[in-house]
Design a protein around this motif. Structure first.
Motif, PDB file in Angstrom:
ATOM      1  N   VAL A  69       0.828  -1.203   0.000  1.00 45.19           N
ATOM      2  CA  VAL A  69       0.000   0.000   0.000  1.00 45.19           C
ATOM      3  C   VAL A  69       0.863   1.254   0.000  1.00 45.19           C
ATOM      4  O   VAL A  69       1.996   1.227   0.480  1.00 45.19           O
ATOM      5  CB  VAL A  69      -0.949   0.006   1.222  1.00 45.19           C
ATOM      6  N   PRO A  70       0.315   2.336  -0.572  1.00 48.64           N
ATOM      7  CA  PRO A  70      -0.982   2.467  -1.222  1.00 48.64           C
ATOM      8  C   PRO A  70      -0.929   2.018  -2.683  1.00 48.64           C
ATOM      9  O   PRO A  70       0.149   1.828  -3.244  1.00 48.64           O
ATOM     10  CB  PRO A  70      -1.265   3.965  -1.129  1.00 48.64           C
ATOM     11  N   MET A  71      -2.098   1.896  -3.293  1.00 48.29           N
ATOM     12  CA  MET A  71      -2.190   1.515  -4.700  1.00 48.29           C
ATOM     13  C   MET A  71      -1.446   2.512  -5.577  1.00 48.29           C
ATOM     14  O   MET A  71      -0.724   2.123  -6.506  1.00 48.29           O
ATOM     15  CB  MET A  71      -3.657   1.461  -5.095  1.00 48.29           C
ATOM     16  N   ALA A  72      -1.620   3.795  -5.300  1.00 52.32           N
ATOM     17  CA  ALA A  72      -0.976   4.886  -6.036  1.00 52.32           C
ATOM     18  C   ALA A  72      -1.207   6.167  -5.252  1.00 52.32           C
ATOM     19  O   ALA A  72      -1.964   6.176  -4.272  1.00 52.32           O
ATOM     20  CB  ALA A  72      -1.552   5.004  -7.449  1.00 52.32           C
ATOM     21  N   ILE A  73      -0.584   7.248  -5.699  1.00 53.11           N
ATOM     22  CA  ILE A  73      -0.831   8.538  -5.036  1.00 53.11           C
ATOM     23  C   ILE A  73      -1.494   9.532  -5.976  1.00 53.11           C
ATOM     24  O   ILE A  73      -1.691  10.689  -5.616  1.00 53.11           O
ATOM     25  CB  ILE A  73       0.462   9.136  -4.451  1.00 53.11           C
ATOM     26  N   GLU A  74      -1.860   9.075  -7.171  1.00 49.35           N
ATOM     27  CA  GLU A  74      -2.563   9.923  -8.125  1.00 49.35           C
ATOM     28  C   GLU A  74      -3.776   9.178  -8.670  1.00 49.35           C
ATOM     29  O   GLU A  74      -3.693   7.987  -8.983  1.00 49.35           O
ATOM     30  CB  GLU A  74      -1.640  10.325  -9.280  1.00 49.35           C
ATOM     31  N   ALA A  75      -4.887   9.898  -8.821  1.00 51.47           N
ATOM     32  CA  ALA A  75      -6.122   9.285  -9.297  1.00 51.47           C
ATOM     33  C   ALA A  75      -5.966   8.730 -10.709  1.00 51.47           C
ATOM     34  O   ALA A  75      -6.538   7.674 -11.035  1.00 51.47           O
ATOM     35  CB  ALA A  75      -7.262  10.302  -9.250  1.00 51.47           C
ATOM     36  N   ASP A  76      -5.202   9.404 -11.556  1.00 56.90           N
ATOM     37  CA  ASP A  76      -5.017   8.937 -12.931  1.00 56.90           C
ATOM     38  C   ASP A  76      -4.287   7.596 -12.975  1.00 56.90           C
ATOM     39  O   ASP A  76      -4.568   6.759 -13.844  1.00 56.90           O
ATOM     40  CB  ASP A  76      -4.238   9.973 -13.748  1.00 56.90           C
TER      41      ASP A  76
ATOM     42  N   GLY B 192      -1.851  -5.198  -1.090  1.00 55.49           N
ATOM     43  CA  GLY B 192      -1.674  -5.936   0.162  1.00 55.49           C
ATOM     44  C   GLY B 192      -2.123  -5.151   1.374  1.00 55.49           C
ATOM     45  O   GLY B 192      -1.301  -4.851   2.251  1.00 55.49           O
ATOM     46  N   GLU B 193      -3.418  -4.847   1.459  1.00 50.81           N
ATOM     47  CA  GLU B 193      -3.927  -4.097   2.594  1.00 50.81           C
ATOM     48  C   GLU B 193      -4.127  -5.015   3.799  1.00 50.81           C
ATOM     49  O   GLU B 193      -5.031  -5.864   3.821  1.00 50.81           O
ATOM     50  CB  GLU B 193      -5.244  -3.393   2.234  1.00 50.81           C
ATOM     51  N   THR B 194      -3.298  -4.822   4.796  1.00 57.21           N
ATOM     52  CA  THR B 194      -3.273  -5.708   5.958  1.00 57.21           C
ATOM     53  C   THR B 194      -4.565  -5.673   6.769  1.00 57.21           C
ATOM     54  O   THR B 194      -4.975  -6.687   7.335  1.00 57.21           O
ATOM     55  CB  THR B 194      -2.093  -5.335   6.871  1.00 57.21           C
ATOM     56  N   SER B 195      -5.230  -4.502   6.840  1.00 60.60           N
ATOM     57  CA  SER B 195      -6.377  -4.376   7.746  1.00 60.60           C
ATOM     58  C   SER B 195      -7.544  -5.258   7.346  1.00 60.60           C
ATOM     59  O   SER B 195      -8.408  -5.545   8.179  1.00 60.60           O
ATOM     60  CB  SER B 195      -6.838  -2.913   7.822  1.00 60.60           C
TER      61      SER B 195
END
Length: 396
Positions: free
Chosen positions: A94-101, A120-123
């Motif tokens: 994480v995170p997937m990305a830092i930009e919406a595009d 891989g979001e642990t929560s």
């Protein structure tokens, strides 16, 4: 014949997954690369990895089936896009990305190619999330109308050392990473329970005053001086979600760095550092024992991890986890982050090998990540309410 996985990034998080994938019965080979050749060689020797690559680009040109991205958090989006374009399945921390595009492009590529993407979001596998999903399925919450998810991790408790390890001499430039751009432990913790998605957000950031060059706009690669932030979200079903991302806070994050609270018309769940309660109109039940993840032992894999962070990498399974679905080869291997590592490693392999949709697929990952990206924009604008784009549910 099993699948082959190339791990990108020989940092603090990689060893646990190298061992798990190396042990998985449906993985035929695990390879490794890092931008620092010495770290690649050292970790490969330590983990028994026979094949390494000189670069990420070389790895993408190889015959590997999949790549697992364990690099610095602002690099994940662009690297996932390159991997998918190269025809590789992708596991990304994480995170997937830092930009919406970037998020939109990842989803577009997954739709076009049919490749697997997992964040891989642990929560998703924290005992609190598993327990609350069970309660929700039983109808014990009634209608969930308000939830809170916090990622409460003070910089003094291991993060300085982590950024120094990954950032080198210029580590202060990246240690100022905006808290709301790392939202998934807070947002995902709630949404993994409710199954909803956020539609609007208003957020406030707290400017840092430590004065040590971290969260300093004159130093920051991200022009960021927020060290703490709070976001209030409207959900698709009309409910409310609040999240907190805190990096300067008097709280024992080495005991529990993520906290969950869920309130429904018939029941509620509240979690503190050492105490967890289930409550309804009849009374209160202490369920703290169900959240306990017995620690696994220490070993050389944690040599480069600050002592303040090591507990998170040593947690085992809790009483609410279903260990029967895991490969027997995982028995006795290190787990981490409230029992999530074993499940995340297996989820990815199962999705690729069986051609099934993973729980934290590209569409779910977007719903865990986009709210934070938009929330940061709201905070920069003094809390104005903004709409959050949504890519919908994963195709059937």
């Amino acid at each position: 014949m099993g699948i082959s996985i190339g791990v990108v990034g020989a940092g603090q998080f990689a060893p646990s997954f190298l061992r798990l994938w190396s042990a998985h019965p449906d993985v035929s080979e695990v390879r490794l690369t890092d931008v620092i050749p010495e770290r690649t060689a050292e970790m490969a020797a330590q983990q028994g990895i026979a094949v390494t690559h000189a670069s990420f680009e070389e790895m993408l040109e190889s015959d590997l089936d999949a790549v697992a991205i364990f690099t610095q958090r602002w690099l994940h989006g662009e690297m996932a896009i390159k991997a998918l374009e190269a025809g590789k399945h992708v596991y990304s921390t994480v995170p997937m990305a830092i930009e919406a595009d970037q998020i939109a492009r990842i989803i577009e590529l997954v739709k076009e190619t049919g490749l697997t993407y997992v964040m891989g979001e642990t929560s998703f596998y924290y005992p609190s999330s598993v327990y609350c999903r069970q309660k929700l399925a039983e109808g014990a919450f009634g209608r969930v109308f308000y939830s809170e998810g916090d990622y409460v991790h003070d910089m003094d408790l291991g993060f300085y050392a982590a950024y120094q390890y990954s950032g080198g001499d210029d580590w202060k430039k990246t240690a100022s990473f905006p808290p709301l751009l790392y939202p998934t432990h807070a947002v995902g913790n709630v949404l993994s329970v409710t199954g909803q998605h956020a539609t609007h957000v208003s957020a406030i950031g707290v400017k840092d005053d430590r004065g040590d060059g971290v969260f300093d706009k004159d130093v920051s690669q991200f022009n960021n001086d927020f060290s703490n932030a709070t976001a209030l979200f409207k959900l698709a079903d009309g409910g409310i979600m609040r999240t907190n991302e805190m990096r300067r806070v008097g709280y024992p994050s080495h005991i529990r760095e993520s906290r969950l609270r869920v309130f429904g018309t018939e029941g509620s769940f509240e979690q503190l550092a050492t105490t967890t309660l289930w409550q309804n109109k009849q009374g209160v039940e202490d369920v703290s024992h169900l959240m306990e993840t017995k620690p696994t032992g220490d070993d050389a894999d944690l040599a480069n991890v600050d002592p303040a962070l090591r507990d998170a990498f040593r947690s085992g399974l809790s009483p609410v986890h279903d260990r029967s679905r895991l490969p027997k080869e995982f028995d006795g291997l290190h787990n981490g982050h409230e029992g999530s590592h074993h499940f995340l490693a297996d989820d990815f392999v199962r999705a690729v090998a069986d051609k099934t949709l993973p729980p934290i697929n590209a569409w779910v990952s977007a719903r865990y990540t986009l709210p934070g990206i938009v929330a940061h924009q709201s905070a920069l604008q003094g809390g104005v309410q903004l709409e959050i784009p949504d890519h919908g549910d994963a195709p059937a």
